[in-house]
Scaffold this motif. Structure first.
Motif, PDB file in Angstrom:
ATOM      1  N   LYS A 100     -43.313  -2.290  11.966  1.00 57.76           N
ATOM      2  CA  LYS A 100     -42.814  -3.618  12.346  1.00 57.76           C
ATOM      3  C   LYS A 100     -41.524  -3.953  11.612  1.00 57.76           C
ATOM      4  N   VAL A 101     -41.447  -3.616  10.328  1.00 56.94           N
ATOM      5  CA  VAL A 101     -40.224  -3.881   9.556  1.00 56.94           C
ATOM      6  C   VAL A 101     -39.069  -3.043  10.087  1.00 56.94           C
ATOM      7  N   SER A 102     -39.343  -1.788  10.453  1.00 55.98           N
ATOM      8  CA  SER A 102     -38.261  -0.953  10.984  1.00 55.98           C
ATOM      9  C   SER A 102     -37.770  -1.495  12.318  1.00 55.98           C
ATOM     10  N   TYR A 103     -38.691  -1.984  13.181  1.00 57.99           N
ATOM     11  CA  TYR A 103     -38.269  -2.602  14.437  1.00 57.99           C
ATOM     12  C   TYR A 103     -37.422  -3.839  14.172  1.00 57.99           C
ATOM     13  N   LEU A 104     -37.824  -4.636  13.188  1.00 62.34           N
ATOM     14  CA  LEU A 104     -37.058  -5.830  12.839  1.00 62.34           C
ATOM     15  C   LEU A 104     -35.660  -5.450  12.360  1.00 62.34           C
ATOM     16  N   MET A 105     -35.560  -4.416  11.528  1.00 60.58           N
ATOM     17  CA  MET A 105     -34.252  -4.000  11.018  1.00 60.58           C
ATOM     18  C   MET A 105     -33.376  -3.444  12.150  1.00 60.58           C
ATOM     19  N   ILE A 106     -33.982  -2.737  13.100  1.00 67.14           N
ATOM     20  CA  ILE A 106     -33.219  -2.252  14.253  1.00 67.14           C
ATOM     21  C   ILE A 106     -32.678  -3.437  15.044  1.00 67.14           C
ATOM     22  N   ALA A 107     -33.528  -4.446  15.287  1.00 72.09           N
ATOM     23  CA  ALA A 107     -33.091  -5.620  16.040  1.00 72.09           C
ATOM     24  C   ALA A 107     -31.980  -6.367  15.303  1.00 72.09           C
ATOM     25  N   LEU A 108     -32.112  -6.520  13.986  1.00 69.86           N
ATOM     26  CA  LEU A 108     -31.067  -7.210  13.215  1.00 69.86           C
ATOM     27  C   LEU A 108     -29.760  -6.430  13.213  1.00 69.86           C
ATOM     28  N   THR A 109     -29.839  -5.103  13.160  1.00 71.24           N
ATOM     29  CA  THR A 109     -28.630  -4.280  13.202  1.00 71.24           C
ATOM     30  C   THR A 109     -27.922  -4.431  14.541  1.00 71.24           C
ATOM     31  N   ILE A 110     -28.679  -4.400  15.619  1.00 66.09           N
ATOM     32  CA  ILE A 110     -28.075  -4.568  16.950  1.00 66.09           C
ATOM     33  C   ILE A 110     -27.475  -5.958  17.084  1.00 66.09           C
ATOM     34  N   ALA A 111     -28.185  -6.993  16.605  1.00 62.54           N
ATOM     35  CA  ALA A 111     -27.651  -8.360  16.660  1.00 62.54           C
ATOM     36  C   ALA A 111     -26.376  -8.477  15.827  1.00 62.54           C
ATOM     37  N   GLY A 112     -26.347  -7.849  14.660  1.00 57.31           N
ATOM     38  CA  GLY A 112     -25.142  -7.879  13.829  1.00 57.31           C
ATOM     39  C   GLY A 112     -23.966  -7.193  14.510  1.00 57.31           C
ATOM     40  N   CYS A 113     -24.235  -6.082  15.169  1.00 61.62           N
ATOM     41  CA  CYS A 113     -23.166  -5.392  15.889  1.00 61.62           C
ATOM     42  C   CYS A 113     -22.621  -6.251  17.013  1.00 61.62           C
ATOM     43  N   ILE A 114     -23.495  -6.909  17.746  1.00 61.07           N
ATOM     44  CA  ILE A 114     -23.048  -7.780  18.843  1.00 61.07           C
ATOM     45  C   ILE A 114     -22.217  -8.930  18.306  1.00 61.07           C
ATOM     46  N   VAL A 115     -22.646  -9.539  17.200  1.00 61.11           N
ATOM     47  CA  VAL A 115     -21.880 -10.638  16.592  1.00 61.11           C
ATOM     48  C   VAL A 115     -20.500 -10.153  16.152  1.00 61.11           C
ATOM     49  N   MET A 116     -20.426  -8.967  15.549  1.00 62.92           N
ATOM     50  CA  MET A 116     -19.131  -8.436  15.108  1.00 62.92           C
ATOM     51  C   MET A 116     -18.209  -8.144  16.289  1.00 62.92           C
ATOM     52  N   VAL A 117     -18.755  -7.658  17.387  1.00 62.99           N
ATOM     53  CA  VAL A 117     -17.928  -7.411  18.573  1.00 62.99           C
ATOM     54  C   VAL A 117     -17.379  -8.723  19.119  1.00 62.99           C
ATOM     55  N   ILE A 118     -18.230  -9.742  19.178  1.00 70.00           N
ATOM     56  CA  ILE A 118     -17.774 -11.050  19.683  1.00 70.00           C
ATOM     57  C   ILE A 118     -16.705 -11.627  18.772  1.00 70.00           C
ATOM     58  N   GLU A 119     -16.924 -11.583  17.456  1.00 71.78           N
ATOM     59  CA  GLU A 119     -15.922 -12.099  16.511  1.00 71.78           C
ATOM     60  C   GLU A 119     -14.621 -11.308  16.587  1.00 71.78           C
ATOM     61  N   GLY A 120     -14.701 -10.018  16.774  1.00 70.01           N
ATOM     62  CA  GLY A 120     -13.493  -9.208  16.902  1.00 70.01           C
ATOM     63  C   GLY A 120     -12.698  -9.556  18.145  1.00 70.01           C
ATOM     64  N   ARG A 122     -12.748 -12.497  19.669  1.00 72.68           N
ATOM     65  CA  ARG A 122     -12.155 -13.824  19.428  1.00 72.68           C
ATOM     66  C   ARG A 122     -10.907 -13.709  18.557  1.00 72.68           C
ATOM     67  N   GLY A 123     -10.999 -12.893  17.521  1.00 75.34           N
ATOM     68  CA  GLY A 123      -9.860 -12.729  16.623  1.00 75.34           C
ATOM     69  C   GLY A 123      -8.677 -12.061  17.312  1.00 75.34           C
ATOM     70  N   SER A 124      -8.939 -11.104  18.165  1.00 72.64           N
ATOM     71  CA  SER A 124      -7.838 -10.436  18.850  1.00 72.64           C
ATOM     72  C   SER A 124      -7.179 -11.365  19.860  1.00 72.64           C
ATOM     73  N   SER A 125      -7.923 -12.302  20.434  1.00 72.47           N
ATOM     74  CA  SER A 125      -7.314 -13.258  21.360  1.00 72.47           C
ATOM     75  C   SER A 125      -6.423 -14.253  20.617  1.00 72.47           C
ATOM     76  N   ARG A 126      -6.688 -14.490  19.331  1.00 74.20           N
ATOM     77  CA  ARG A 126      -5.849 -15.380  18.521  1.00 74.20           C
ATOM     78  C   ARG A 126      -4.796 -14.612  17.747  1.00 74.20           C
ATOM     79  N   THR A 129      -5.532 -10.032  13.467  1.00 71.50           N
ATOM     80  CA  THR A 129      -6.007  -8.672  13.267  1.00 71.50           C
ATOM     81  C   THR A 129      -6.061  -8.375  11.777  1.00 71.50           C
ATOM     82  N   ILE A 130      -6.644  -7.279  11.427  1.00 73.67           N
ATOM     83  CA  ILE A 130      -6.734  -6.873  10.022  1.00 73.67           C
ATOM     84  C   ILE A 130      -5.343  -6.574   9.470  1.00 73.67           C
ATOM     85  N   VAL A 131      -4.491  -5.993  10.298  1.00 76.38           N
ATOM     86  CA  VAL A 131      -3.133  -5.674   9.846  1.00 76.38           C
ATOM     87  C   VAL A 131      -2.378  -6.958   9.521  1.00 76.38           C
TER      88      VAL A 131
END
Length: 153
Positions: A100-120, A122-126, A129-131
């Motif tokens: 159950k903990v491993s499933y939870l960590m998999i779900a949190l990792t996928i959610a974190g990746c989705i959040v980072m893609v969305i934030e990236g 948004r940042g590229s539209s404004r 960038t990192i540079v």
């Protein structure tokens, strides 16, 4: 050719190669390779009901074990848990929690990746960038350094 291969297999068999002995399908009860198999073939003597006369001691339950047993679904409430349970039950409950903990960590990792893609995106539209952030940071550092140099006499 078959006889040459047979000779090679017999030579390896004499030298004690377990893998060759298993591929030859010979008697597995001879040699060192079969020691574990002979032990597993012997079963303990039981009573008429199939149970052993000697009872293994149970696992003394701690508060953490009670939580694990409840979370894993073995018991409905902590009050229902006896003082001792079998080692197999507590091991199965811990394994269930690990899954159950491993499933939870998999779900949190996928959610974190989705959040980072969305934030990236948004940042590229404004145009953020990192540079551009690194360039701004370096400009601020050089300005602060120049002010420190000019402030010293």
């Amino acid at each position: 050719m078959g006889t040459a291969a047979g000779r090679v297999l017999r030579l390896w068999d004499r030298n004690g190669s377990c893998a060759v002995r298993l591929t030859q399908r010979t008697d597995l009860k001879r040699g060192l390779c079969s020691k574990g198999q002979e032990d597993s073939a012997q079963k303990p003597m039981g009573t008429a009901s199939g149970q052993s006369k000697l009872k293994m001691p149970g696992h003394q339950i701690t508060n953490w074990d009670k939580k694990v047993l409840v979370w894993s679904g073995r018991f409905k409430k902590a009050e229902d848990i006896p003082e001792t349970v079998s080692f197999e039950m507590i091991g199965a409950a811990r394994s269930n929690i690990r899954v159950k903990v491993s499933y939870l960590m998999i779900a949190l990792t996928i959610a974190g990746c989705i959040v980072m893609v969305i934030e990236g995106k948004r940042g590229s539209s404004r145009q953020k960038t990192i540079v551009s952030q690194n360039i701004e940071r370096k400009m601020k550092l050089t300005e602060a350094t120049e002010q420190d140099i000019s402030a010293k006499p």
